[in-house]
Design a protein around this motif. Structure first.
Motif, PDB file in Angstrom:
ATOM      1  N   UNK A 140      49.400   2.471  24.043  1.00 39.26           N
ATOM      2  CA  UNK A 140      48.969   1.205  24.630  1.00 39.26           C
ATOM      3  C   UNK A 140      48.788   0.139  23.556  1.00 39.26           C
ATOM      4  N   UNK A 141      49.395  -1.027  23.799  1.00 33.80           N
ATOM      5  CA  UNK A 141      49.131  -2.207  22.979  1.00 33.80           C
ATOM      6  C   UNK A 141      48.009  -2.988  23.640  1.00 33.80           C
ATOM      7  N   UNK A 142      47.053  -3.443  22.843  1.00 30.16           N
ATOM      8  CA  UNK A 142      45.846  -4.027  23.423  1.00 30.16           C
ATOM      9  C   UNK A 142      45.409  -5.291  22.704  1.00 30.16           C
ATOM     10  N   UNK A 143      44.660  -6.106  23.447  1.00 27.10           N
ATOM     11  CA  UNK A 143      43.948  -7.259  22.919  1.00 27.10           C
ATOM     12  C   UNK A 143      42.491  -7.036  23.317  1.00 27.10           C
ATOM     13  N   UNK A 144      41.677  -6.595  22.363  1.00 25.55           N
ATOM     14  CA  UNK A 144      40.326  -6.102  22.647  1.00 25.55           C
ATOM     15  C   UNK A 144      39.287  -7.140  22.242  1.00 25.55           C
ATOM     16  N   UNK A 154      42.489  -6.650  27.239  1.00 25.10           N
ATOM     17  CA  UNK A 154      43.760  -6.584  27.954  1.00 25.10           C
ATOM     18  C   UNK A 154      44.713  -5.554  27.355  1.00 25.10           C
ATOM     19  N   UNK A 155      45.532  -4.973  28.231  1.00 24.39           N
ATOM     20  CA  UNK A 155      46.706  -4.207  27.825  1.00 24.39           C
ATOM     21  C   UNK A 155      47.879  -5.170  27.779  1.00 24.39           C
ATOM     22  N   UNK A 156      48.720  -5.055  26.759  1.00 25.31           N
ATOM     23  CA  UNK A 156      49.863  -5.940  26.571  1.00 25.31           C
ATOM     24  C   UNK A 156      51.155  -5.219  26.914  1.00 25.31           C
ATOM     25  N   UNK A 157      51.973  -5.841  27.762  1.00 28.35           N
ATOM     26  CA  UNK A 157      53.271  -5.282  28.136  1.00 28.35           C
ATOM     27  C   UNK A 157      54.323  -6.386  28.095  1.00 28.35           C
ATOM     28  N   UNK A 158      55.593  -5.997  28.160  1.00 29.17           N
ATOM     29  CA  UNK A 158      56.664  -6.989  28.122  1.00 29.17           C
ATOM     30  C   UNK A 158      56.695  -7.794  29.419  1.00 29.17           C
TER      31      UNK A 158
END
Length: 237
Positions: A140-144, A154-158
């Motif tokens: 998971x790519x995140x903005x914490x 947030x979780x970051x997705x394309x």
């Protein structure tokens, strides 16, 4: 003092990368917010598009988050020999709302469409020299959110599957002659469960400056990566 702060940021990024990789670093870069046209001040690193902003955020341009607002030299883009890459560091808006960014990427082919900046007459961009990544679906790519308030993480997705994370000279969507990185992303509230829809759309636009790697660093990171990978294997066994 700046050198000490950047060394600390590099070490933190190294630890994050090591926890998710059993690979050797091939190149590492300082990451900076892009600029628009002749504008001298940084514009943004992470952007919530369409005038939207994380609910509860504050200050002017509260949907613009910059590495520079958190700590100069804080952003780090790292490429590995297994075709993966990471973008890590803290971003903050003018109101002081701060997030930790952890973006994990995997090499992919040339996408169907590119984000191209304006190019002056008589000049050109060699997109054949660009590198492309997809945002990882296994990590998971995140903005914490790092503050004491109630802003969401947030979780970051394309956002657009016809595009990808693009890296190269002119790749940051605004500065045609600078090495950079750009991608469009969706932000999905990490507190959401079940059938979650993106809370916001936006992008990442940065310029990059290569950092020479100490000769011993890849060996150290390989060891850290092996330990992190072994730990992940034990957790999933």
């Amino acid at each position: 003092m700046k050198a000490i702060r950047f060394a600390a940021a590099m070490l933190a990024a190294t630890c994050i990368a090591g926890a998710a990789h059993a690979a050797t670093i091939t190149q590492q870069y300082k990451a900076f917010s892009h600029t628009v046209g002749a504008q001298a001040t940084p514009e943004h690193s992470v952007y919530f598009a369409g005038g939207h902003n994380p609910a509860g955020s504050s200050g002017p341009k509260n949907n613009h988050f910059l590495f520079e607002n958190a700590m100069p030299g804080n952003g780090v883009f790292t490429q590995f020999d297994d075709g993966t890459a990471t973008l890590t560091g803290n971003v903050k808006n003018a109101g002081g709302d701060e997030y930790a960014l952890s973006l994990f990427m995997e090499a992919t082919g040339t996408p169907a469409s590119l984000k191209l900046p304006p190019v002056p007459a008589g000049q050109s961009i060699d997109t054949s020299a660009w590198t492309f990544y997809s945002i990882s679906t296994s990590i998971d790519s995140t903005l914490t959110y790092l503050g004491a308030g109630s802003l969401a993480s947030f979780k970051l997705t394309e956002m657009d599957m016809t595009k990808a994370v693009q890296v190269g000279v002119g790749a940051n969507d605004k500065n045609w002659d600078l090495l950079g990185l750009s991608t469009w992303i969706n932000f999905t509230d990490l507190a959401c469960t079940g059938n979650c829809q993106p809370s916001y759309g936006g992008d990442i636009n940065i310029t990059l400056a290569a950092v020479p790697l100490p000769a011993s660093l890849p060996l150290v990171l390989l060891g850290l990566g092996g330990l992190g990978y072994a730990a992940r294997r034990r957790q999933t066994a």
